[in-house]
Design an enzyme around this catalytic site. Structure first.
Site, PDB file in Angstrom:
ATOM      1  N   HIS A 280      28.641  22.349  46.879  1.00  0.00           N
ATOM      2  CA  HIS A 280      29.529  22.451  45.716  1.00  0.00           C
ATOM      3  C   HIS A 280      30.838  21.746  46.009  1.00  0.00           C
ATOM      4  CE1 HIS A 280      27.606  25.591  43.120  1.00  0.00           C
ATOM      5  NE2 HIS A 280      26.960  25.855  44.245  1.00  0.00           N
ATOM      6  N   HIS A 323      32.408  34.655  46.245  1.00  0.00           N
ATOM      7  CA  HIS A 323      33.624  34.307  46.956  1.00  0.00           C
ATOM      8  C   HIS A 323      34.715  35.344  46.714  1.00  0.00           C
ATOM      9  CE1 HIS A 323      34.147  32.630  42.922  1.00  0.00           C
ATOM     10  NE2 HIS A 323      35.445  32.607  43.118  1.00  0.00           N
ATOM     11  N   GLU A 329      41.735  34.995  38.825  1.00  0.00           N
ATOM     12  CA  GLU A 329      40.935  34.224  37.877  1.00  0.00           C
ATOM     13  C   GLU A 329      40.631  35.039  36.622  1.00  0.00           C
ATOM     14  OE1 GLU A 329      37.382  33.111  39.923  1.00  0.00           O
ATOM     15  OE2 GLU A 329      38.427  32.110  41.557  1.00  0.00           O
ATOM     16  N   HIS A 353      39.082  38.601  37.766  1.00  0.00           N
ATOM     17  CA  HIS A 353      38.804  38.832  39.180  1.00  0.00           C
ATOM     18  C   HIS A 353      40.097  38.557  39.935  1.00  0.00           C
ATOM     19  CE1 HIS A 353      34.687  37.577  37.582  1.00  0.00           C
ATOM     20  NE2 HIS A 353      34.634  38.874  37.800  1.00  0.00           N
ATOM     21  N   HIS A 359      33.536  38.354  43.872  1.00  0.00           N
ATOM     22  CA  HIS A 359      32.796  38.203  42.614  1.00  0.00           C
ATOM     23  C   HIS A 359      31.857  37.008  42.735  1.00  0.00           C
ATOM     24  CE1 HIS A 359      36.509  35.835  42.308  1.00  0.00           C
ATOM     25  NE2 HIS A 359      35.867  35.027  41.481  1.00  0.00           N
TER      26      HIS A 359
END
Length: 425
Positions: A280, A323, A329, A353, A359
């Protein structure tokens, strides 16, 4: 007219020649709106407006009802858990009429406008247009994300039609009024003391993410009318609301020029950058706009989107990974189904979060992604999710803890199973 942060000029076509050439101070009384942007290079943003009467012509401001708009971050106890809200309820028109300002509800935030440092996240739910009234924010900038219903926003610079899958930024001090047609809902990211700008592209180079030319600014439009009973000017100042009366419309700007303007952007124009080999890339590759802090690489707030795209990474778990993050966020969903949580996270709702709270994908998404055949596939087709991300710890309001909260959110991870095998090679 288009182009992010560039010098623009516009005059109402009904008044050709209203915009002076070669000078600023002419017989028409000009008015200046300024803001300072501080970065590695000191930039100065301003716009000159040529209006029928100056905006100073109003009665004194008086305090008015706040509603659910606040910057008091001490009214509720800290809440570190993962939070999810069901779609925020829109008032029914036949029961009560609510416009954009009275429909603003603060969810969370940090910092405060007095020190010009921090942010707030609001939602708006309304069903009627603002009538003979306008709003301006002395505290900071509004990044507005409509989710249901279009917004016809009249500003001192002209009109902007903002539909779902578009965003609009109304910068500090700019007066605006919002017209709606029916039940309307959306999100607002407010930043104090800084302004939104395009992120630095670094190795990406000249092309990618949001292109400056795709940001649109209004064409000058004015109205010259007296309002029986007065026109209401609502001011958000140090987190409180005040109102003043004046006889004429505030939208009496015949011409303007400058680089400090409201603007809108269509999220469909975002040029996605993504991994074409394995693993990613950091979610920063999805940043549309950022409000930088004084620390390089750390933002007061980023506006990030997750648009339709191709997923091709090999030997890689493709959904967002689990993570814990040094950022807070808040996510919202404009339309469609978010790939990491196909159940429960609905358009018009949201999740939060907080800093260092773990999460990631729910159990259904994990099992599906872990067993599916890896091949090129379309991701998020027909979907647009977004994130307000910040380096601040976000405090919740009482309203946020009492409305639309999905108290079963934590259960979406309970059925995750261990696939550990010590002999696996």
């Amino acid at each position: 007219m288009s182009g992010f942060g560039n010098e623009h000029s516009s005059e109402d076509p009904r008044c050709p020649g209203a915009l002076p050439e070669g000078q600023v101070f002419v017989l028409q009384l000009p008015e200046i709106l300024t803001a300072v942007l501080v970065s590695l290079i000191h930039l100065f943003s301003l716009s000159w407006m040529y209006r029928i009467l100056p905006s100073v012509c109003h009665k004194p401001f008086q305090p008015v009802d706040q509603g659910y708009l606040t910057h008091n971050w001490d009214e509720a106890e800290p809440e570190p858990n993962q939070l999810r809200w069901k779609p925020f309820e829109i008032p029914i028109t036949t029961q009560r009429k609510v416009d954009f300002v009275t429909g603003l509800h603060t969810l969370c935030g940090a910092g405060e406008p007095r020190s010009r440092n921090g942010l707030a996240i609001h939602v708006f739910t309304c069903n009627t247009s603002m009538s003979n009234s306008c709003f301006y924010n002395s505290d900071g900038d509004f990044l507005i994300v409509p989710q249901q219903g279009e917004l016809l926003i009249t500003t001192e610079f002209g009109k902007l039609l903002v539909e779902p899958n578009e965003i609009c930024v109304i910068q500090q001090g700019m007066r605006f009024s919002v017209e709606v047609s029916g039940e309307t809902r959306g999100y607002v990211l407010e930043v104090y003391g800084v302004h939104f700008e395009l992120p630095d592209l670094g190795p990406i180079g000249a092309n990618g993410l949001a292109n400056p030319r795709d940001f649109l600014v209004p064409v000058a439009w004015y109205e010259d009318r007296q309002v029986a009973g007065g026109y209401t000017i609502i001011n958000k100042y140090l987190g409180k609301l005040f109102a003043a009366q004046q006889n004429c419309s505030p939208f009496n700007v015949v011409a303007w020029h400058g680089n400090y303007t409201p603007y809108k952007y269509n999220l469909s124009n975002f040029m996605v950058i993504n991994s074409v080999a394995f693993d990613h890339a950091d979610p920063s590759i999805f940043t549309v706009l950022t409000a930088k802090s004084t620390r390089p690489g750390v933002a007061v707030a980023d506006f990030v989107i997750f648009p339709p795209r191709w997923g091709v990474a090999t030997n890689t778990f493709r959904p967002p990974y689990y993570h814990r993050n040094c950022m807070s966020e808040f996510m919202g969903l404009i339309k469609g189904t978010y790939e990491a949580k196909e159940q429960g996270f609905l358009p018009g709702g949201g999740t939060l979060h907080s800093m260092m709270t773990p999460h990631g994908p729910d159990a259904v998404c994990f099992e599906k992604a872990s067993t599916s055949k890896l091949q090129p596939e379309r991701v998020a087709e027909g979907t647009m999710a977004f994130m307000f991300e910040t380096s601040f710890n976000l405090a919740l309001t009482n309203w946020a803890l009492k409305t639309s909260l999905d108290k079963s959110y934590y259960k979406c991870w309970e059925s995750l199973k261990s696939h550990f095998n010590a002999k696996h090679k």
